[in-house]
Design a protein around this motif. Structure first.
Motif, PDB file in Angstrom:
ATOM      1  N   MET A  28      -4.340 -10.364  17.683  1.00 40.64           N
ATOM      2  CA  MET A  28      -3.845  -8.641  18.198  1.00 40.64           C
ATOM      3  C   MET A  28      -4.398  -8.216  16.789  1.00 40.64           C
ATOM      4  O   MET A  28      -4.711  -8.949  16.022  1.00 40.64           O
ATOM      5  N   THR A  29      -4.281  -6.911  16.814  1.00 41.80           N
ATOM      6  CA  THR A  29      -5.000  -6.196  15.850  1.00 41.80           C
ATOM      7  C   THR A  29      -3.684  -4.928  15.053  1.00 41.80           C
ATOM      8  O   THR A  29      -3.034  -4.878  15.562  1.00 41.80           O
ATOM      9  N   LEU A  30      -4.003  -4.901  14.172  1.00 41.92           N
ATOM     10  CA  LEU A  30      -2.782  -4.163  14.109  1.00 41.92           C
ATOM     11  C   LEU A  30      -2.768  -2.358  14.491  1.00 41.92           C
ATOM     12  O   LEU A  30      -1.534  -2.136  15.043  1.00 41.92           O
ATOM     13  N   ASP A  31      -3.958  -2.122  15.179  1.00 41.68           N
ATOM     14  CA  ASP A  31      -3.940  -1.035  15.839  1.00 41.68           C
ATOM     15  C   ASP A  31      -3.216  -1.195  17.063  1.00 41.68           C
ATOM     16  O   ASP A  31      -2.861  -0.135  18.224  1.00 41.68           O
ATOM     17  N   GLN A  32      -2.735  -2.667  18.249  1.00 42.69           N
ATOM     18  CA  GLN A  32      -2.757  -2.935  19.116  1.00 42.69           C
ATOM     19  C   GLN A  32      -0.686  -2.883  19.024  1.00 42.69           C
ATOM     20  O   GLN A  32      -0.130  -3.473  20.341  1.00 42.69           O
ATOM     21  N   LEU A  33       0.151  -3.340  17.756  1.00 42.22           N
ATOM     22  CA  LEU A  33       0.794  -3.348  17.866  1.00 42.22           C
ATOM     23  C   LEU A  33       1.984  -2.481  18.388  1.00 42.22           C
ATOM     24  O   LEU A  33       1.595  -1.405  17.484  1.00 42.22           O
ATOM     25  N   PRO A  34       3.044  -2.702  19.012  1.00 41.27           N
ATOM     26  CA  PRO A  34       3.713  -1.557  19.675  1.00 41.27           C
ATOM     27  C   PRO A  34       4.115  -1.028  18.511  1.00 41.27           C
ATOM     28  O   PRO A  34       4.990  -1.330  17.494  1.00 41.27           O
ATOM     29  N   ILE A  35       5.310   0.439  18.801  1.00 40.21           N
ATOM     30  CA  ILE A  35       6.182   0.985  17.833  1.00 40.21           C
ATOM     31  C   ILE A  35       6.765   0.988  17.524  1.00 40.21           C
ATOM     32  O   ILE A  35       7.837  -0.372  18.530  1.00 40.21           O
ATOM     33  N   GLY A  36       7.622   0.641  15.975  1.00 41.94           N
ATOM     34  CA  GLY A  36       8.943  -0.936  16.051  1.00 41.94           C
ATOM     35  C   GLY A  36       8.592  -2.185  16.377  1.00 41.94           C
ATOM     36  O   GLY A  36      10.118  -2.818  15.099  1.00 41.94           O
ATOM     37  N   GLN A  37       7.402  -2.474  16.721  1.00 42.98           N
ATOM     38  CA  GLN A  37       7.428  -4.162  16.196  1.00 42.98           C
ATOM     39  C   GLN A  37       6.721  -4.517  15.146  1.00 42.98           C
ATOM     40  O   GLN A  37       6.032  -4.438  14.978  1.00 42.98           O
ATOM     41  N   GLU A  38       7.736  -5.321  14.618  1.00 39.71           N
ATOM     42  CA  GLU A  38       6.982  -6.394  13.138  1.00 39.71           C
ATOM     43  C   GLU A  38       6.200  -7.591  14.111  1.00 39.71           C
ATOM     44  O   GLU A  38       5.738  -8.078  14.716  1.00 39.71           O
ATOM     45  N   ALA A  39       5.691  -7.638  12.754  1.00 35.06           N
ATOM     46  CA  ALA A  39       4.195  -8.588  12.644  1.00 35.06           C
ATOM     47  C   ALA A  39       3.966  -8.708  10.751  1.00 35.06           C
ATOM     48  O   ALA A  39       4.049  -8.608  10.323  1.00 35.06           O
ATOM     49  N   VAL A  40       2.912  -9.877  11.296  1.00 34.22           N
ATOM     50  CA  VAL A  40       2.301 -11.154  10.289  1.00 34.22           C
ATOM     51  C   VAL A  40       1.126 -10.549  10.037  1.00 34.22           C
ATOM     52  O   VAL A  40      -0.110 -11.195  10.527  1.00 34.22           O
ATOM     53  N   ILE A  41       0.693 -10.372   9.013  1.00 29.29           N
ATOM     54  CA  ILE A  41      -0.713  -9.742   8.739  1.00 29.29           C
ATOM     55  C   ILE A  41      -1.743 -11.402   8.487  1.00 29.29           C
ATOM     56  O   ILE A  41      -1.161 -12.861   7.696  1.00 29.29           O
ATOM     57  N   THR A  42      -2.585 -11.796   9.223  1.00 26.50           N
ATOM     58  CA  THR A  42      -3.336 -13.144   9.316  1.00 26.50           C
ATOM     59  C   THR A  42      -4.726 -12.909   8.479  1.00 26.50           C
ATOM     60  O   THR A  42      -4.789 -13.546   7.735  1.00 26.50           O
ATOM     61  N   ILE A  43      -5.418 -12.423   9.049  1.00 28.27           N
ATOM     62  CA  ILE A  43      -6.610 -11.869   8.429  1.00 28.27           C
ATOM     63  C   ILE A  43      -7.246 -10.312   8.138  1.00 28.27           C
ATOM     64  O   ILE A  43      -6.559  -9.389   8.808  1.00 28.27           O
ATOM     65  N   VAL A  44      -7.831 -10.329   6.961  1.00 32.25           N
ATOM     66  CA  VAL A  44      -7.605  -8.518   6.221  1.00 32.25           C
ATOM     67  C   VAL A  44      -9.284  -8.610   5.709  1.00 32.25           C
ATOM     68  O   VAL A  44     -10.008  -9.336   6.056  1.00 32.25           O
ATOM     69  N   GLY A  45      -9.812  -7.748   7.680  1.00 30.42           N
ATOM     70  CA  GLY A  45     -11.420  -7.610   7.473  1.00 30.42           C
ATOM     71  C   GLY A  45     -12.024  -6.380   7.221  1.00 30.42           C
ATOM     72  O   GLY A  45     -11.446  -6.066   5.473  1.00 30.42           O
ATOM     73  N   GLY A  46     -12.685  -5.809   7.450  1.00 32.62           N
ATOM     74  CA  GLY A  46     -13.678  -4.715   6.399  1.00 32.62           C
ATOM     75  C   GLY A  46     -15.311  -5.510   5.405  1.00 32.62           C
ATOM     76  O   GLY A  46     -14.805  -6.989   5.689  1.00 32.62           O
ATOM     77  N   GLU A  47     -15.346  -4.587   5.101  1.00 32.09           N
ATOM     78  CA  GLU A  47     -16.317  -5.021   3.436  1.00 32.09           C
ATOM     79  C   GLU A  47     -16.469  -4.713   3.049  1.00 32.09           C
ATOM     80  O   GLU A  47     -15.866  -3.038   3.010  1.00 32.09           O
ATOM     81  N   GLY A  48     -17.184  -4.736   1.661  1.00 34.21           N
ATOM     82  CA  GLY A  48     -16.792  -4.610   0.420  1.00 34.21           C
ATOM     83  C   GLY A  48     -15.660  -3.316   0.132  1.00 34.21           C
ATOM     84  O   GLY A  48     -14.881  -3.948   0.217  1.00 34.21           O
ATOM     85  N   ALA A  49     -15.941  -2.362  -0.049  1.00 38.19           N
ATOM     86  CA  ALA A  49     -15.287  -1.826  -0.867  1.00 38.19           C
ATOM     87  C   ALA A  49     -13.785  -1.631   0.237  1.00 38.19           C
ATOM     88  O   ALA A  49     -12.771  -0.534  -0.218  1.00 38.19           O
ATOM     89  N   LEU A  50     -14.292  -0.873   1.647  1.00 32.39           N
ATOM     90  CA  LEU A  50     -12.907  -0.999   2.308  1.00 32.39           C
ATOM     91  C   LEU A  50     -11.776  -2.516   2.198  1.00 32.39           C
ATOM     92  O   LEU A  50     -11.218  -2.513   2.284  1.00 32.39           O
ATOM     93  N   ARG A  51     -12.567  -3.247   2.420  1.00 33.77           N
ATOM     94  CA  ARG A  51     -11.916  -5.136   1.770  1.00 33.77           C
ATOM     95  C   ARG A  51     -10.207  -4.308   0.583  1.00 33.77           C
ATOM     96  O   ARG A  51     -10.060  -4.968   0.802  1.00 33.77           O
ATOM     97  N   LEU A  52     -11.270  -4.466  -0.382  1.00 35.59           N
ATOM     98  CA  LEU A  52     -10.843  -4.189  -1.350  1.00 35.59           C
ATOM     99  C   LEU A  52      -9.167  -2.524  -1.580  1.00 35.59           C
ATOM    100  O   LEU A  52      -8.430  -3.173  -2.234  1.00 35.59           O
ATOM    101  N   ARG A  53      -9.670  -2.054  -0.552  1.00 30.83           N
ATOM    102  CA  ARG A  53      -9.320  -0.841  -0.695  1.00 30.83           C
ATOM    103  C   ARG A  53      -7.777  -1.380   0.240  1.00 30.83           C
ATOM    104  O   ARG A  53      -6.714  -0.930  -0.043  1.00 30.83           O
ATOM    105  N   PHE A  54      -7.900  -2.018   1.636  1.00 27.09           N
ATOM    106  CA  PHE A  54      -6.912  -2.873   1.676  1.00 27.09           C
ATOM    107  C   PHE A  54      -5.511  -3.911   1.386  1.00 27.09           C
ATOM    108  O   PHE A  54      -4.656  -3.715   0.495  1.00 27.09           O
TER     109      PHE A  54
END
Length: 77
Positions: free
Chosen positions: A1-27
């Motif tokens: 599941m990706t973060l945009d699919q998580l319902p409001i109020g739901q808690e989760a744990v990040i497993t993978i941070v995607g993106g490339e280059g500067a975007l991933r570093l910004r995350f």
């Protein structure tokens, strides 16, 4: 599941941070790193952007960016 699919109020744990280059570093600089707990607090009226809470602060990210961050809910850990 990706973060945009998580319902409001739901808690989760990040497993993978995607993106490339500067975007991933910004995350990573914003604290979006694996094993971090995040909670979706609210979304804008049209569904974009998304406000999340992590590490004691609120962060707003675009839905397109949230699609690049994979999470797992407590029931799957």
């Amino acid at each position: 599941m990706t973060l945009d699919q998580l319902p409001i109020g739901q808690e989760a744990v990040i497993t993978i941070v995607g993106g490339e280059g500067a975007l991933r570093l910004r995350f990573l600089d914003m604290g979006l790193i694996p094993k971090t707990r995040v909670t979706v607090m609210k979304t804008a009226p049209m569904g974009d952007p998304i406000e999340i809470r992590l590490r004691g602060y609120e962060l707003t990210i675009r839905k397109e960016e949230a699609m690049k961050i994979e999470v797992k809910t407590e029931e799957f850990l």
